[in-house]
Design a protein around this motif. Structure first.
Motif, PDB file in Angstrom:
ATOM      1  N   ILE A  95       0.770  -1.299   0.136  1.00 26.95           N
ATOM      2  CA  ILE A  95       0.212  -0.408  -0.292  1.00 26.95           C
ATOM      3  C   ILE A  95       0.962   1.181  -0.068  1.00 26.95           C
ATOM      4  CG2 ILE A  95      -1.412   1.571   1.172  1.00 26.95           C
ATOM      5  CD1 ILE A  95      -2.772  -1.224   2.627  1.00 26.95           C
ATOM      6  N   LEU A 109      -5.695   4.458   7.088  1.00 29.13           N
ATOM      7  CA  LEU A 109      -6.593   3.960   6.078  1.00 29.13           C
ATOM      8  C   LEU A 109      -8.389   3.611   5.973  1.00 29.13           C
ATOM      9  CD1 LEU A 109      -4.252   1.210   4.868  1.00 29.13           C
ATOM     10  CD2 LEU A 109      -4.815   3.658   3.655  1.00 29.13           C
ATOM     11  N   ILE A 114      -9.069   3.098  -1.816  1.00 34.45           N
ATOM     12  CA  ILE A 114      -7.619   2.857  -2.571  1.00 34.45           C
ATOM     13  C   ILE A 114      -7.802   1.720  -3.347  1.00 34.45           C
ATOM     14  CG2 ILE A 114      -6.394   0.998  -1.858  1.00 34.45           C
ATOM     15  CD1 ILE A 114      -7.188   0.440   0.684  1.00 34.45           C
ATOM     16  N   THR A 116      -6.948  -0.280  -6.747  1.00 34.29           N
ATOM     17  CA  THR A 116      -5.723  -1.195  -6.994  1.00 34.29           C
ATOM     18  C   THR A 116      -6.657  -2.293  -7.561  1.00 34.29           C
ATOM     19  OG1 THR A 116      -4.904  -3.488  -5.701  1.00 34.29           O
ATOM     20  CG2 THR A 116      -7.279  -3.192  -5.350  1.00 34.29           C
ATOM     21  N   VAL A 122      -6.617  -6.737  -1.176  1.00 32.50           N
ATOM     22  CA  VAL A 122      -6.619  -5.967  -0.119  1.00 32.50           C
ATOM     23  C   VAL A 122      -7.644  -6.528   0.441  1.00 32.50           C
ATOM     24  CG1 VAL A 122      -7.183  -3.710  -0.020  1.00 32.50           C
ATOM     25  CG2 VAL A 122      -5.430  -4.525  -2.011  1.00 32.50           C
ATOM     26  N   CYS A 155      -2.889   0.651  -4.158  1.00 30.01           N
ATOM     27  CA  CYS A 155      -2.040  -1.083  -3.956  1.00 30.01           C
ATOM     28  C   CYS A 155      -1.301  -2.002  -4.825  1.00 30.01           C
ATOM     29  CB  CYS A 155      -3.364  -1.921  -2.649  1.00 30.01           C
ATOM     30  SG  CYS A 155      -2.560  -3.881  -2.397  1.00 30.01           S
TER      31      CYS A 155
END
Ligand code: PRT
Ligand code: ZN
Length: 284
Positions: A95, A109, A114, A116, A122, A155
């Motif tokens: 990350i 977080l 996020i 990815t 994740v 990520c």
């Protein structure tokens, strides 16, 4: 009876996968049809696929075995078995956040977005940490997501770290350490398992050879005993007289991990003309 292996068609694992087969003494004809190739001296057929599809094909039995990164294997969650780790394609899934961000642990977080290409891994990580965040699955160029306002964190796979650096990001958590692995269908019949065992035996010999070096050195005879004590060797070192009287040539095998330390001690004990040679195969 033929064993079918799936490897990446093109990309980071393609070359090393082919190289490994070659080091195992398996010659693959580079046919015009790059979807499939056959080995000339081992009952092996090679299929070239996108890495993302390999776990599925091995689970379904389209291929018996395959080479894929652990990152892809764990993301796809297919029921296949790992037959061996292969030591190449090493990277980590991490990350990263904007480098100016005040990151204070995984709690930071919470409630963030996020971006990815690894939503499954994740999500599993966030669940383990009891953190709720929004996962945005995107298919590529993950590292630009924070810059264009798509997410606060990403990520992605990291090896040197330069991609993160160039995009003004810093790595804050490592979720997974990954390398290429040989996976196998969980219901291989006896004949195919026998072929796989044969291949695994060769792979292990190649891997062992890579981790070891053949060392030759000259030793004054009055120091011979001390020098031999420093050398682990496979059984005991080979000692041959040199043409110059009072000297011997000593041959042995050293493990990469303890290599430098032992070389230093050998020099201190009076060894000279130390040669270090790579080993091609090692069968114990
Ligand atoms: O077409 P196909 O789907 O088969 O290939 P792909 O584009 O999905 O995969 P590919 O060829 O990029 O990578 C194949 C496998 O190599 C991955 O699944 C990993 O197991 C392994 N691997 C090892 C890496 C890296 N190192 C790596 N650094 N895969 C990708 N990267 C990328 C990363 O995504 C990021 O964009 O490289 C960049 C970061 O590198 P550094 O050095 O700047 O940190
Ligand atoms: Zn892919």
């Amino acid at each position: 009876m033929i064993l079918r292996i799936a490897i990446q068609k093109s990309g980071r694992l393609n070359e090393d996968s082919l190289k490994l087969l070659k080091e195992c003494g398996i010659d693959i004809s580079n046919g015009v049809n790059r979807l499939k190739a056959e080995a000339s001296n081992f009952p092996l057929e090679v299929y070239f696929f996108r890495d993302d599809d390999i776990p599925q094909y091995v689970e379904d039995g389209v291929a018996d075995i395959g080479i894929v990164g652990e990152n892809v294997l764990y993301e796809k969650k297919k029921s296949v078995e790992i037959a061996d780790k292969l030591g190449f394609g090493k990277c980590r899934l991490s990350i990263a956040v904007d480098k100016s961000e005040n990151y204070a642990g995984v709690e930071s977080l919470r409630g963030k977005r996020i971006a990815t290409t690894y939503p499954v891994i994740v999500q599993q990580y966030l669940d383990e940490k009891n953190v709720t965040a929004e996962i945005h699955e995107i298919s590529g160029s993950v590292e630009i997501a924070p810059g264009i306002g798509l997410a606060e964190a990403i990520c992605d796979l990291v090896s040197s770290g330069s991609t993160l650096f160039m995009n003004g990001l810093k790595e804050v958590e490592t979720i997974l350490k990954s390398e290429a692995v040989l996976i196998k269908n969980s219901k291989l019949d006896v004949e195919k398992q026998r072929l796989l065992d044969k291949l695994l035996f060769r792979i292990q010999s190649v891997k062992k050879a890579k981790n070891n070096k053949y060392v030759l050195l000259n030793a004054p005879n009055d120091q011979l005993e001390e020098i031999i004590k420093l050398l682990p060797g496979m059984k005991s070192p080979t000692v041959l007289p040199l043409a110059e009287s009072g000297w011997s040539s000593v041959h042995s095998v050293l493990n990469e991990n303890e290599f430098w330390e032992i070389i230093e001690k050998l020099k201190a004990a009076g060894a000279q003309g130390i040669l270090v040679v790579p080993i091609e195969k090692m069968v114990l």
